[in-house]
Design an enzyme around this catalytic site. Structure first.
Site, PDB file in Angstrom:
ATOM      1  N   SER A 558      68.454 -31.470  57.138  1.00  0.00           N
ATOM      2  CA  SER A 558      68.268 -31.333  55.702  1.00  0.00           C
ATOM      3  C   SER A 558      69.038 -30.104  55.211  1.00  0.00           C
ATOM      4  O   SER A 558      70.258 -30.051  55.378  1.00  0.00           O
ATOM      5  CB  SER A 558      66.774 -31.266  55.367  1.00  0.00           C
ATOM      6  N   HIS A 673      63.252 -39.345  55.376  1.00  0.00           N
ATOM      7  CA  HIS A 673      63.715 -37.979  55.577  1.00  0.00           C
ATOM      8  C   HIS A 673      63.109 -37.343  56.825  1.00  0.00           C
ATOM      9  O   HIS A 673      63.583 -36.322  57.287  1.00  0.00           O
ATOM     10  CB  HIS A 673      63.391 -37.145  54.332  1.00  0.00           C
TER      11      HIS A 673
END
Length: 704
Positions: A558, A673
């Site tokens: 990320s 995610h």
């Protein structure tokens, strides 16, 4: 200006060519990869996956690494983490028999035994099979104090966006004809059994540029959601906005609060008074923190001057709840706690009688118990182990019961229970998954480009010599005020350190290890400081002889994927491996991809020339150029990731390929995610990454 959707649109991409400095299709041949599920993009992904899997799954080490990781993830010896509920101790569990997971409950007495007796509340595998969906459990929110009427959240494939369904704990079933929320971002909160406050993406007109809701509605049972009256509205330019209930631990409602997220790190708060929304006199980096002992608490990430008082950044402040409700902007405020040097608070939990605050003291954990009596606050340090990462893992609103854990790199988690909040009993010990014999942990400091000292931890394998020959994995994060702390290495210890690799964790500016200023000094125009810190740690590892460029690899996800991207594009000579996980990567278009617009407060806005100049200086996608040898990075993502979006990793790989550079790319269709929705998928991802690291940093398998 039209903004691209969370899955990206060619039309929006074309419109962006009109915006000076923002690459459009004419300048960027890989914009087609921003369409998450277009046939062209998925065909590209399939070909890349085939090549990468052939390179890694054929390695003799792959099967063993995956089996070892899967054994850890599926181990029956894992401590089942629990939460206190009025109807028992609740746990969500995934294993080989229940890959999507089961929600279950037991009693405290049973949980404390070696073999708890569990009652299944919800079987997600059975639900997914019955409905033909890749359901991923996203938690539930329940109506206090009984907590038996809940909204269960489910996402398809692990996306952030989820749908909600009303569930009855007593019957262990979804409520026929009950509340049902369509797939969306946002939240819902119970007012009573027949009423909810709902903040969702109702229409494109009530959705921000970051794809979050900015309105809240009062929804009554038996009425259509689209007909529910609106009670609060922010602005479309907000990151998100919404209203919620001001409810204490006894389930007493003291009014309604609302907020406008004017940036990722800044909010404006409102209190409903006399039928109108009163804006609170709070700094934009401050907000409510809870209610305890008749006091309402606030936390601030910046200095807060109120009258002749100034409360320092990162402090806790309180006011008498009734006096504050009568006059929110005039009630007297009291300092509860202020940080010392290199201290910061991480979060809080409440029991019926007390507030517990988790602190970091030079990256070591502490927990303080706060109580208000006789007009003053008192604090008591909970007697948890020193020199460890400690914190609250479960607390009860109905009693003073609470549970804590303690861990470090080499020690699996120890669980403590306190019936009264402070008298600790050790009740669980997590199993060991690797042999720590001969390993040790050291803490060092590197000097960053501007002279700032950057601490980092090194976990050394047994027999390590300081001749630069050790395969070393360096990781970090450095963003959004999120700290990276010592924690049991688990699968990394088994798959990497036990096999002779060293592990390094860097505490970079931009993170939250040393409080708000450690973060705020490395955002927006100063974001390069984070990248400088990470590079400085890599240089220091080489200087001290822990490793050498031939044996140094980096990893991050990320914001950490952006961190890795900036390192390998700015200092490719210092590395031989780089794992870029679910990353941000094309920072000139990040505001158009996934939910990137919400992070402008962290990085800046590339639509503004001055701010675009900050970002152009480091954006990894633009920094991949001809004539430079990069360390064959491994980029991976998830098709279902609607937060950072797989386009970032895809485009990075595509550009490397176009320049004839070596690289690897892998993308799972589910996972979101988090990068994995079940244990088999998580084990596969672990094995792929460690095979890559071994090939790059340790060499071929024995016998090859």
């Amino acid at each position: 200006m039209t903004v691209a959707s969370a899955t990206g649109t060619a039309a929006a991409a074309a419109e962006e060519t009109a915006v000076a400095g923002i690459p459009g299709p004419e300048q960027d041949p890989f914009i087609f990869l921003e369409e998450a599920r277009s046939p062209e993009a998925l065909d590209w992904v399939a070909k890349e996956n085939e090549r990468t899997l052939a390179a890694f799954e054929s390695d003799p080490r792959y099967a063993q690494l995956k089996a070892e990781a899967l054994a850890i993830f599926n181990s029956d010896e894992r401590v089942p983490g629990v939460g206190f509920a009025p109807y028992g101790m609740v746990n969500f569990w995934q294993d080989a028999k229940n890959p999507k997971g089961i929600l279950r409950r037991t009693t405290l007495e049973s949980w404390r035994t070696d073999k708890p007796e569990w009652e299944t509340i919800l079987d997600v595998d059975a639900l997914a099979a019955a409905e033909g969906k890749e359901w991923v459990y996203g938690g539930m929110s329940c109506l206090p104090p009984e907590g038996t009427r809940c909204m269960v959240y489910l996402s398809d494939g692990g996306k952030d966006a989820s749908l909600g369904r009303e569930f009855d704990i007593t019957t262990k079933s979804f409520v026929e004809g009950g509340f049902a929320l369509p797939e969306s971002q946002g939240s819902a909160q119970w007012l009573d059994e027949d009423t909810m406050l709902v903040s969702r993406n109702f229409t494109p007109e009530t959705t921000t540029e970051s794809f979050y809701p900015f309105t809240t509605r009062l929804w009554k049972r038996g009425t259509a959601l689209e007909d529910a009256p609106e009670i609060f509205r922010g602005e479309k330019t907000d990151v998100s906005s919404g209203a919620s209930l001001l409810r204490d631990g006894n389930a007493v409602i003291h009014g309604r609060l609302a907020y406008r997220g004017v940036s990722f790190h800044e909010r404006e708060y409102f209190f409903e008074k006399d039928g109108a929304w009163l804006k609170l006199d709070l700094p934009k980096k401050a907000g409510p923190y809870g209610i305890i002992d008749g006091q309402i608490l606030f936390s601030t990430d910046e200095d807060w001057t109120r009258g002749d008082q100034t409360f320092p950044a990162d402090s806790l402040v309180s006011a008498d709840l009734e006096a504050w409700k009568a006059d929110p902007n005039g009630a007297a405020m009291t300092l509860v706690w202020a940080p010392g040097e290199r201290q910061t608070k991480l979060g809080a939990a409440t029991t019926k009688s007390s507030l517990f605050v988790n602190l970091l003291d030079n990256v070591r954990g502490r927990v303080l118990k706060f109580d208000y009596a006789d007009g003053k606050w008192t604090s008591t340090q909970v007697a948890l182990p020193d020199n460890a990462t400690v914190g609250v893992v479960a607390s009860s609103d109905e009693t003073d019961e609470i549970m804590f854990t303690s861990t470090d790199f080499l020690s699996p988690g120890t669980w403590y229970y306190a019936k009264d909040g402070v008298t600790l009993e050790q009740v669980k010990q997590s199993p060991s998954y690797f042999d720590p014999a001969g390993m040790d942990v050291e803490q060092h400091e590197a000097t960053s480009k501007d002279g700032t000292k950057i601490p980092y931890f090194v976990v050394k394998p047994k027999g390590m010599t300081l001749d630069g020959s050790t395969a070393t994995l360096l990781t970090g994060y450095g963003g959004f005020q999120v700290p990276r702390l010592p924690g049991y290495l688990g699968s990394t210890g088994k798959l990497w350190v036990e096999k002779g690799g060293a592990y390094v964790l860097a505490n970079l500016r931009g993170g939250g290890e040393f409080g708000p200023m450690w973060h705020q000094t490395a955002i927006r125009e100063n974001k390069q400081r984070t990248w400088d810190d990470f590079i400085a740690v890599g240089e220091d590892l080489v200087k001290r002889g822990f490793t050498s460029p031939e044996h140094l690899g980096i990893q991050g996800g990320s914001q950490g994927g952006l961190l890795v991207g900036t390192f390998f594009t700015q200092r490719p000579d210092l590395l031989n491996a780089a794992i870029v996980q679910i990353p941000l990567f094309d920072m000139l278009r990040y505001h158009l991809i996934g939910r990137g617009a919400s992070w402008i407060g962290e990085y800046g806005d590339p639509r503004i020339p001055e701010q675009r100049a900050w970002i152009e200086g480091y954006s990894p996608y633009q920094k991949i150029v001809e004539g430079v040898d990069y360390p064959a990075p491994f980029l991976w993502a998830s098709t279902a990731d609607d937060r950072t979006h797989p386009a970032h990793a895809r485009k990075g790989a595509a550009k490397l390929k176009a320049l004839g550079q070596p690289y690897y790319y892998f993308e799972d269709t589910t996972g979101g995610h988090s990068g994995g929705v079940d244990n088999d998928q998580r084990a596969k991802l672990q094995a792929l990454q460690f095979v890559y690291l071994m090939q790059r940093l340790m060499g071929p398998a024995a016998g090859e």
